[in-house]
Design a protein around this motif. Sequence first.
Motif, PDB file in Angstrom:
ATOM      1  N   SER A 783       0.583 -16.562  -3.804  1.00  0.00           N
ATOM      2  CA  SER A 783       0.569 -15.337  -3.019  1.00  0.00           C
ATOM      3  C   SER A 783      -0.725 -15.211  -2.245  1.00  0.00           C
ATOM      4  CB  SER A 783       0.750 -14.116  -3.933  1.00  0.00           C
ATOM      5  OG  SER A 783      -0.324 -14.022  -4.849  1.00  0.00           O
ATOM      6  N   VAL A 784      -0.661 -14.329  -1.233  1.00  0.00           N
ATOM      7  CA  VAL A 784      -1.832 -13.953  -0.448  1.00  0.00           C
ATOM      8  C   VAL A 784      -1.905 -12.434  -0.454  1.00  0.00           C
ATOM      9  CG1 VAL A 784      -2.935 -13.974   1.820  1.00  0.00           C
ATOM     10  CG2 VAL A 784      -1.639 -15.977   1.036  1.00  0.00           C
ATOM     11  N   THR A 785      -3.037 -11.870  -0.840  1.00  0.00           N
ATOM     12  CA  THR A 785      -3.229 -10.426  -0.871  1.00  0.00           C
ATOM     13  C   THR A 785      -4.208 -10.031   0.225  1.00  0.00           C
ATOM     14  OG1 THR A 785      -2.835 -10.363  -3.250  1.00  0.00           O
ATOM     15  CG2 THR A 785      -3.928  -8.458  -2.276  1.00  0.00           C
ATOM     16  N   VAL A 786      -3.801  -9.065   1.046  1.00  0.00           N
ATOM     17  CA  VAL A 786      -4.644  -8.562   2.127  1.00  0.00           C
ATOM     18  C   VAL A 786      -4.957  -7.102   1.834  1.00  0.00           C
ATOM     19  CG1 VAL A 786      -4.846  -8.149   4.602  1.00  0.00           C
ATOM     20  CG2 VAL A 786      -3.587 -10.150   3.764  1.00  0.00           C
ATOM     21  N   THR A 787      -6.233  -6.754   1.714  1.00  0.00           N
ATOM     22  CA  THR A 787      -6.647  -5.376   1.484  1.00  0.00           C
ATOM     23  C   THR A 787      -7.426  -4.888   2.701  1.00  0.00           C
ATOM     24  OG1 THR A 787      -8.622  -6.156   0.332  1.00  0.00           O
ATOM     25  CG2 THR A 787      -6.731  -5.589  -1.015  1.00  0.00           C
ATOM     26  N   ILE A 788      -7.140  -3.650   3.128  1.00  0.00           N
ATOM     27  CA  ILE A 788      -7.736  -3.080   4.334  1.00  0.00           C
ATOM     28  C   ILE A 788      -8.344  -1.724   3.976  1.00  0.00           C
ATOM     29  CG2 ILE A 788      -7.337  -2.374   6.720  1.00  0.00           C
ATOM     30  CD1 ILE A 788      -4.800  -4.175   6.649  1.00  0.00           C
ATOM     31  N   ARG A 789      -9.664  -1.621   4.098  1.00  0.00           N
ATOM     32  CA  ARG A 789     -10.388  -0.373   3.876  1.00  0.00           C
ATOM     33  C   ARG A 789     -10.045   0.274   2.535  1.00  0.00           C
ATOM     34  NH1 ARG A 789      -8.933  -0.260   9.294  1.00  0.00           N
ATOM     35  NH2 ARG A 789      -7.117   1.057   8.883  1.00  0.00           N
ATOM     36  N   SER A 790      -9.668  -0.501   1.554  1.00  0.00           N
ATOM     37  CA  SER A 790      -9.362  -0.070   0.179  1.00  0.00           C
ATOM     38  C   SER A 790      -8.252   0.976   0.093  1.00  0.00           C
ATOM     39  CB  SER A 790     -10.630   0.448  -0.526  1.00  0.00           C
ATOM     40  OG  SER A 790     -11.080   1.651   0.055  1.00  0.00           O
ATOM     41  N   THR A 791      -7.580   1.281   1.221  1.00  0.00           N
ATOM     42  CA  THR A 791      -6.456   2.222   1.202  1.00  0.00           C
ATOM     43  C   THR A 791      -5.156   1.553   1.613  1.00  0.00           C
ATOM     44  OG1 THR A 791      -6.960   2.899   3.471  1.00  0.00           O
ATOM     45  CG2 THR A 791      -7.924   4.208   1.685  1.00  0.00           C
ATOM     46  N   LEU A 792      -5.212   0.265   1.933  1.00  0.00           N
ATOM     47  CA  LEU A 792      -4.020  -0.487   2.306  1.00  0.00           C
ATOM     48  C   LEU A 792      -4.042  -1.827   1.587  1.00  0.00           C
ATOM     49  CD1 LEU A 792      -3.553  -0.051   6.173  1.00  0.00           C
ATOM     50  CD2 LEU A 792      -1.926   0.549   4.396  1.00  0.00           C
ATOM     51  N   ALA A 793      -2.894  -2.246   1.110  1.00  0.00           N
ATOM     52  CA  ALA A 793      -2.808  -3.557   0.470  1.00  0.00           C
ATOM     53  C   ALA A 793      -1.418  -4.134   0.703  1.00  0.00           C
ATOM     54  CB  ALA A 793      -3.101  -3.456  -1.029  1.00  0.00           C
ATOM     55  N   PHE A 794      -1.382  -5.362   1.197  1.00  0.00           N
ATOM     56  CA  PHE A 794      -0.140  -6.103   1.386  1.00  0.00           C
ATOM     57  C   PHE A 794      -0.210  -7.375   0.544  1.00  0.00           C
ATOM     58  CE2 PHE A 794      -0.761  -4.351   5.872  1.00  0.00           C
ATOM     59  CZ  PHE A 794      -0.028  -3.200   5.609  1.00  0.00           C
ATOM     60  N   VAL A 795       0.904  -7.724  -0.081  1.00  0.00           N
ATOM     61  CA  VAL A 795       0.996  -8.966  -0.845  1.00  0.00           C
ATOM     62  C   VAL A 795       2.086  -9.825  -0.218  1.00  0.00           C
ATOM     63  CG1 VAL A 795       1.480 -10.028  -3.069  1.00  0.00           C
ATOM     64  CG2 VAL A 795       0.191  -7.902  -2.970  1.00  0.00           C
TER      65      VAL A 795
END
Length: 923
Positions: A783-795
């Motif tokens: 998997s790849v986890t993308v976190t944005i400004r600690s209020t968004l997360a996509f896996v």
Amino acid sequence: MLLLLGLCLGLPLCAGSLEDARTRDDTSEQVGRRLPRQARLLQRLKTKPLMTDFSVKSTIISRYAFTAVSCRMLNRASEDQEIEFQLQMPAAAFITNFTVLIGDKVYQGEITGREKKNGDKVKEKRNKTSEDNGKKGTDMFRASVVIPSKDKAAFLLSYEELLQRRLGKYEHVISVRPQQLVGRLMVEVNILERSGIESLEVLPLQHSRQKDSGRREVDSGPPPSTVINQNDTFAKVTFKPSVVQQARIAQNGVLGDFIIRYDVNREQSIGDIQVLNGYFVHYFAPKDLPPLPKNVVFVLDSSASMVGTKLRQTKDALFRILHDLRPQDHFNIIGFSNRIKVWKDHLVSVTPDNVRDGKVYIHHMSPTGGTDINGALQRGIKLLNDYVAHNDIEDRSVSLIVFLTDGKPTVGETHTLKILNNTKEAARGQICIFTIGIGNDVDFMLLEKLSLENCGLTRRVLEEDDAGSQLIGFYDEIRTPLLSDVRVDYPPASVEHATRTVFRNYFNGSEIVTAGKLADSEAGRLHVEVTASNSKRFVLLKTDVPLEPHKAGRGGGAEGRNHVERLWSYLTLKELLSSWRHSGDEQEKQRLGQRARALAVARGFLTPLTALHLRLQTHQLEDARGAAAALGPEPVVQSLRGAGGRPGPPLKKPYSPRIKVSRTSVDGDPHFVVDFPLSKLTVCFNIDGQPGDILRLVSDHADSGVTVNGELIGAPAPPSGHKKQRTYFRTITILVSKPERSYLEVTPSRVIWDGRDRLVLPCSQSAAVGGRELGVSVSANASVTVTIRSTLAFVILIHLYKKPAPYQRNHLGFYISNSEGLSGNCHGLLGQFLNQDASLTEEPTHPAFPKAGERSETFLKVKGHQVPVVWKQRKIYNGEEQVDCWFARNNAAKLIDGEYKDYLATHPFDSETSFGLGLTRGL
């Protein structure tokens, strides 16, 4: 007791070496056998293992290099830790041993032949990879061990290689990448050349620092602390930086290649011939010869995939190359996509006007269409054949094709074997084809075979590298042919098992190397003849070499080995493996494989046909904490934590590297799932798109600055299926425009991050990069986890197939883990539901939607719509969990705003939306 070690190498050194240790489950996916790596990411936040020593000793005897690497680690933590040792090594090298010491246990490496599996068909995958390696022309060796708390481990790796002469220099490259400051770091290189060392230089560390780390120093001269001692035939180079000096190079530890370049004296025109204990080696590199005229056709890929930097750099390189053509040369230019575009209908001489017109033609090339490799090669060969046939060429000349592409054949003849046969038949051994593959999607195996079968060379240029400078460097190697039709002859009664002795061309700055085994070591002399063509004359060189044996060096190390015998074994094995790899005859392939396997085992070389085993030197394995390692592009997991060292069952692939994954997702064919937590409802629907469609999944460009798109790839439907085709996501792209613009492109094989800098992360390796505003975490092949400004997360889940059926494709799944940072105006196929709730009703307000003869008793109320739904079960998280959902049919009609076509993006990073008032401009 037998332990198995796996090696992760980007090129075919690693193919299938530990297949015997694999616990088979043909119904499971390839990724299901990998060791979970999320624990390794968390370890970085804990006490980092301390590298106490990193040392490399290389001994080069007559261009043949023996290299030994030693690395010692200390687990300072209060708990056991899994620690990874990794080393970049030259792709041309063979590993000869690997030993692991854990505490007081020694696991000694032993190379054995691979047992036959599946009809002895060895699977081999070239690292598209080179993206995985971080540097072209290298393999990455990896091994991980579990070290008990407060205990030590040591890794000892040995490999051998023959240094190749390019542009008049031998180059020896040692990777020094400990990734941390080391108390004792040392590189020692000893060079012994009987012919005499003519020149020697130590280059600055290449890629010696990560971006924005450490203070930059002037990149000129050897690295600090380098000491060079040299006489006529011997040189010793030592690199021993202190901790302070390492910190000045890079605050997080030395990161770079330590490179030595040198050349030797050349007195004899017939070359340098060395004999030792029944073996000989012959180095042939004449100088001061007039160059041969060249007939060269440049064949350049101008398909749509060359758009942007690749084509621009290629054009710039060709401008310079055209200026370097000699007046006696002749040339032409072909640009190809799905159409073949020839500059002139014949080869032209090198004049200022022709060079200028050629540059104008190249300048106006524009990328479009597909890739007709076969047609382009046939046209280039025909131009050369016609020129030679219809022109009275007094001087001997060399006919070359320089062929450059970044893709696979998609137009015209696409069958690899037919392309190879067509090319070989047309060239008839009279035209040499030199190929350059740009990027990670190129069919490098095809290019390698084209060059191998047509007396050429091949090079790979990584997409993120400077393609222009590498293309110029490659051309510089072949720009000056000095001899053609070179043949080296030894009396058959005196020599047996000689390596390759016939060479189509010899280029200035290179070297021809042959080796052999003497049939009669008691004979007094060895007769050698070299014949070749040079310009208008025929060259014949003869000599008799006295067979007085030279004694091997003292000691038991590399100096004490018969380097000539090792070199003969190395060259013979390289040739056998090349013939085995490219043979189309099964019986011949099996025969070549048996010969290569036997030689590799006898000489202790790790190849695709051999395996490296670790044997515990004591018999008390029960107390040992063992090693766990992965092999190549198809890793095999071997857990040695239990008594007896038996492998455990295959471990399931993790789908959540660090954070909980929600149900709101799109995965598979593709199947959409939307979770409404307030009403505890889950809704699902399908979108039947077309291959190549780019679906807008999340669209919040105007507010949060986030857009997510997914590109579809097609596959035929299963025979029993009701669909005409299947579609999967092959690429997920994420655009983040606030606070700074960044682009993320995720495929099953890699993650590309374009922001202020460009970063490429292979999906086959666990990694974590980024900061508070944007972070990317890769769990190897999972998997790849993308976190944005600690209020968004996509896996993004990675689905890989070991043996894909015709209807299966490696693909991705997209899961929204945290959506707090998205605004109320968020849209897209998934995004439009994130701030909504839903409810069920049995009494529809509007007339019934089902077609005649169908019943739909339940309706979903969402966003003011009433949508007929039916109850279904659907698997998510890579099949790890089954959820109940209410399914909306007919391509989600009445459920989604607008129609399916409203969600099609024009390109992967298109951020334009056409819903409501949120109309924004695209990129």
